[in-house]
Design a protein around this motif. Structure first.
Motif, PDB file in Angstrom:
ATOM      1  N   PHE A   1      -9.158 -34.749   4.912  1.00  0.00           N
ATOM      2  CA  PHE A   1      -9.279 -34.173   6.254  1.00  0.00           C
ATOM      3  C   PHE A   1     -10.244 -35.058   7.027  1.00  0.00           C
ATOM      4  N   TRP A   2      -9.795 -35.504   8.225  1.00  0.00           N
ATOM      5  CA  TRP A   2     -10.616 -36.436   8.995  1.00  0.00           C
ATOM      6  C   TRP A   2     -10.891 -37.637   8.105  1.00  0.00           C
ATOM      7  N   SER A   3     -12.148 -38.056   7.926  1.00  0.00           N
ATOM      8  CA  SER A   3     -12.390 -39.198   7.035  1.00  0.00           C
ATOM      9  C   SER A   3     -12.948 -38.727   5.694  1.00  0.00           C
ATOM     10  N   LEU A   4     -12.729 -37.442   5.389  1.00  0.00           N
ATOM     11  CA  LEU A   4     -13.358 -36.850   4.207  1.00  0.00           C
ATOM     12  C   LEU A   4     -12.312 -36.481   3.158  1.00  0.00           C
TER      13      LEU A   4
ATOM     14  N   LEU B   1     -11.856 -33.525   0.561  1.00  0.00           N
ATOM     15  CA  LEU B   1     -12.472 -32.223   0.289  1.00  0.00           C
ATOM     16  C   LEU B   1     -11.851 -31.562  -0.934  1.00  0.00           C
ATOM     17  N   GLU B   2     -12.686 -30.893  -1.710  1.00  0.00           N
ATOM     18  CA  GLU B   2     -12.164 -30.057  -2.803  1.00  0.00           C
ATOM     19  C   GLU B   2     -11.443 -28.869  -2.171  1.00  0.00           C
ATOM     20  N   VAL B   3     -10.312 -28.493  -2.731  1.00  0.00           N
ATOM     21  CA  VAL B   3      -9.620 -27.285  -2.263  1.00  0.00           C
ATOM     22  C   VAL B   3      -9.341 -26.364  -3.447  1.00  0.00           C
ATOM     23  N   THR B   4      -9.336 -25.069  -3.169  1.00  0.00           N
ATOM     24  CA  THR B   4      -8.983 -24.071  -4.184  1.00  0.00           C
ATOM     25  C   THR B   4      -8.089 -23.037  -3.498  1.00  0.00           C
ATOM     26  N   SER B   5      -7.625 -22.088  -4.289  1.00  0.00           N
ATOM     27  CA  SER B   5      -6.743 -21.064  -3.710  1.00  0.00           C
ATOM     28  C   SER B   5      -7.545 -19.960  -3.013  1.00  0.00           C
ATOM     29  N   ASP B   6      -8.862 -20.149  -2.816  1.00  0.00           N
ATOM     30  CA  ASP B   6      -9.689 -19.115  -2.167  1.00  0.00           C
ATOM     31  C   ASP B   6      -9.621 -19.176  -0.652  1.00  0.00           C
ATOM     32  N   THR B   7      -9.085 -20.273  -0.124  1.00  0.00           N
ATOM     33  CA  THR B   7      -9.046 -20.413   1.338  1.00  0.00           C
ATOM     34  C   THR B   7      -7.917 -21.358   1.721  1.00  0.00           C
ATOM     35  N   LEU B   8      -7.835 -21.629   3.022  1.00  0.00           N
ATOM     36  CA  LEU B   8      -6.755 -22.477   3.539  1.00  0.00           C
ATOM     37  C   LEU B   8      -6.904 -23.928   3.072  1.00  0.00           C
ATOM     38  N   ILE B   9      -5.781 -24.589   2.829  1.00  0.00           N
ATOM     39  CA  ILE B   9      -5.780 -26.040   2.644  1.00  0.00           C
ATOM     40  C   ILE B   9      -5.917 -26.638   4.054  1.00  0.00           C
ATOM     41  N   PRO B  10      -6.922 -27.470   4.306  1.00  0.00           N
ATOM     42  CA  PRO B  10      -7.087 -27.999   5.674  1.00  0.00           C
ATOM     43  C   PRO B  10      -5.826 -28.725   6.152  1.00  0.00           C
ATOM     44  N   ARG B  11      -5.436 -28.451   7.399  1.00  0.00           N
ATOM     45  CA  ARG B  11      -4.221 -29.032   7.973  1.00  0.00           C
ATOM     46  C   ARG B  11      -4.573 -30.165   8.937  1.00  0.00           C
ATOM     47  N   PRO B  12      -3.709 -31.186   9.022  1.00  0.00           N
ATOM     48  CA  PRO B  12      -3.965 -32.282   9.967  1.00  0.00           C
ATOM     49  C   PRO B  12      -4.156 -31.774  11.398  1.00  0.00           C
ATOM     50  N   ASP B  13      -3.390 -30.759  11.819  1.00  0.00           N
ATOM     51  CA  ASP B  13      -3.501 -30.294  13.213  1.00  0.00           C
ATOM     52  C   ASP B  13      -4.894 -29.767  13.539  1.00  0.00           C
ATOM     53  N   THR B  14      -5.621 -29.313  12.535  1.00  0.00           N
ATOM     54  CA  THR B  14      -6.987 -28.814  12.783  1.00  0.00           C
ATOM     55  C   THR B  14      -7.924 -29.957  13.182  1.00  0.00           C
ATOM     56  N   GLU B  15      -7.523 -31.193  12.887  1.00  0.00           N
ATOM     57  CA  GLU B  15      -8.329 -32.329  13.351  1.00  0.00           C
ATOM     58  C   GLU B  15      -8.380 -32.367  14.885  1.00  0.00           C
ATOM     59  N   CYS B  16      -7.381 -31.757  15.545  1.00  0.00           N
ATOM     60  CA  CYS B  16      -7.393 -31.703  17.027  1.00  0.00           C
ATOM     61  C   CYS B  16      -8.608 -30.912  17.516  1.00  0.00           C
ATOM     62  N   LEU B  17      -9.055 -29.912  16.747  1.00  0.00           N
ATOM     63  CA  LEU B  17     -10.263 -29.157  17.134  1.00  0.00           C
ATOM     64  C   LEU B  17     -11.487 -30.065  17.058  1.00  0.00           C
TER      65      LEU B  17
ATOM     66  N   GLY C   1     -15.001 -25.960   4.639  1.00  0.00           N
ATOM     67  CA  GLY C   1     -16.057 -26.630   5.412  1.00  0.00           C
ATOM     68  C   GLY C   1     -15.497 -27.762   6.265  1.00  0.00           C
ATOM     69  N   ALA C   2     -14.163 -27.844   6.334  1.00  0.00           N
ATOM     70  CA  ALA C   2     -13.504 -29.008   6.941  1.00  0.00           C
ATOM     71  C   ALA C   2     -14.023 -29.350   8.344  1.00  0.00           C
ATOM     72  N   ILE C   3     -13.995 -28.375   9.255  1.00  0.00           N
ATOM     73  CA  ILE C   3     -14.356 -28.672  10.651  1.00  0.00           C
ATOM     74  C   ILE C   3     -15.838 -29.039  10.722  1.00  0.00           C
ATOM     75  N   ALA C   4     -16.666 -28.193  10.120  1.00  0.00           N
ATOM     76  CA  ALA C   4     -18.118 -28.406  10.182  1.00  0.00           C
ATOM     77  C   ALA C   4     -18.503 -29.770   9.608  1.00  0.00           C
ATOM     78  N   LEU C   5     -17.901 -30.139   8.486  1.00  0.00           N
ATOM     79  CA  LEU C   5     -18.263 -31.408   7.833  1.00  0.00           C
ATOM     80  C   LEU C   5     -17.760 -32.606   8.632  1.00  0.00           C
ATOM     81  N   ALA C   6     -16.569 -32.470   9.238  1.00  0.00           N
ATOM     82  CA  ALA C   6     -16.062 -33.582  10.063  1.00  0.00           C
ATOM     83  C   ALA C   6     -16.978 -33.788  11.269  1.00  0.00           C
ATOM     84  N   LEU C   7     -17.460 -32.688  11.868  1.00  0.00           N
ATOM     85  CA  LEU C   7     -18.372 -32.815  13.015  1.00  0.00           C
ATOM     86  C   LEU C   7     -19.681 -33.483  12.589  1.00  0.00           C
ATOM     87  N   LEU C   8     -20.188 -33.052  11.443  1.00  0.00           N
ATOM     88  CA  LEU C   8     -21.446 -33.641  10.959  1.00  0.00           C
ATOM     89  C   LEU C   8     -21.285 -35.119  10.606  1.00  0.00           C
ATOM     90  N   ARG C   9     -20.107 -35.470  10.111  1.00  0.00           N
ATOM     91  CA  ARG C   9     -19.856 -36.879   9.775  1.00  0.00           C
ATOM     92  C   ARG C   9     -19.950 -37.749  11.039  1.00  0.00           C
TER      93      ARG C   9
END
Ligand SMILES: C[S@@+](CC[C@H](N)C(=O)[O-])C[C@H]1O[C@@H](n2cnc3c(N)ncnc32)[C@H](O)[C@@H]1O
Length: 279
Positions: free
Chosen positions: A81-84, A86-102, A125-133
């Motif tokens: 996701f973005w330039s990261l 990320l570990e994914v599990t079945s506890d939450t959403l798999i980050p989607r490319p379209d969320t990079e638009c946010l 943590g996809a959005i938050a971590l991409a912003l911090l990056r």
């Protein structure tokens, strides 16, 4: 008698015939890369390289899981996701490319160098971590309701070496009183009973990450109303939503009194996010 060894190309061709997804070749290459530790470019450059028995057995096992419909990201345990990565599990959403638009929309806003930001429903943590990056001076807080997602986002922050604080909270409920320059969220926004819930990867993702009331807008309604109490004057609210929810979400922003309201499209040219400014 032992089976003949297969080359990379033969193994990929066999897998493509078994994987019933929309992108069998890509899926097969990703799985073979996982098993061998080789890059996808290497399979193309040296398609005749033979796999060992062990590699072939492992590859066929992963292909069988994929052919049962398990998402690639769950099989691999990670997703870019973005330039990261990320570990994914079945506890939450798999980050989607379209969320990079946010992330792109947030980075285009004129925000202070040390902007205070909260990502609600952070999942991996996809959005938050991409912003911090991209903005090392920003102070980013992330929250999720699901304890396993909170733990996952913390692991991803550690993995990426980024200073993200993650708390467990029902939206703003457990957040210490403070003001934010940016509230950003990709909340659940699918209608209960929507036919998309029984298709593709979504079948393997939890309702807590997907479903939000009979019209899909419960979480968005809550966030539009509540964010007013947490935004600095001139602060921005950026929300992801469904392709058919742009008008309804703009109307919620308008009614609540936001200005500069705008809906933006994703890479597939569908309405995907709405943003507005709080005075
Ligand atoms: C659509 S997923 C988005 C995950 C991640 N932000 C992303 O974009 O990939 C929604 C997330 O919201 C979380 N969530 C659902 N209800 C919540 C609530 N009441 N408060 C906080 N988080 C919630 C879910 O656990 C899930 O991780």
């Amino acid at each position: 008698m032992s089976e003949p060894l297969l080359t990379c190309e033969q193994a990929l061709a066999e897998a493509c015939g078994r994987i019933g997804s929309e992108s069998p070749r890509l899926d097969a290459e990703l799985l073979l890369a996982e098993v061998t530790g080789w890059s996808r470019t290497r399979f193309r450059a040296f398609p005749e390289t033979e796999l060992t028995d062990k590699q072939l057995e492992h590859f066929r096992h992963l292909v069988a899981r994929r052919s049962m419909g398990e998402p690639i990201a769950h099989i691999l345990g990670h997703q870019d996701f973005w330039s990261l990565t990320l570990e994914v599990t079945s506890d939450t959403l798999i980050p989607r490319p379209d969320t990079e638009c946010l992330v792109e929309a947030a980075l285009e806003l004129e925000l202070p160098e040390r902007a205070r930001v909260i990502d609600l429903g952070t999942g991996t943590g996809a959005i938050a971590l991409a912003l911090l990056r991209e903005r090392t001076g920003w102070q980013v807080l992330a929250a999720d309701l699901v304890p396993a997602a909170v733990a996952l986002a913390r692991r991803n922050a550690e993995r990426c070496g980024l200073p993200l604080t993650v708390i467990r909270s029902h939206w703003f409920d457990e957040v210490e009183p403070q003001q934010f320059d940016l509230v950003i969220s990709n909340p659940p926004y699918i209608e209960e009973g929507d036919r998309h819930l029984s298709r593709g990867d979504v079948r393997h993702e939890p309702d807590s990450a997907l479903v939000s009331g009979s019209d899909g807008l419960d979480a968005i309604r809550h966030l539009v109303t509540e964010s007013q109490h947490w935004l600095t004057p001139g602060g921005w609210l950026v929300l992801e939503h469904g392709y058919n929810q742009g008008e309804a979400v703009r109307s919620l922003f308008r009614t609540a009194g936001y200005s500069g309201i705008e809906t933006r499209r994703d890479y597939g040219d569908n309405d995907r996010l709405t943003l507005g400014r709080w005075h």
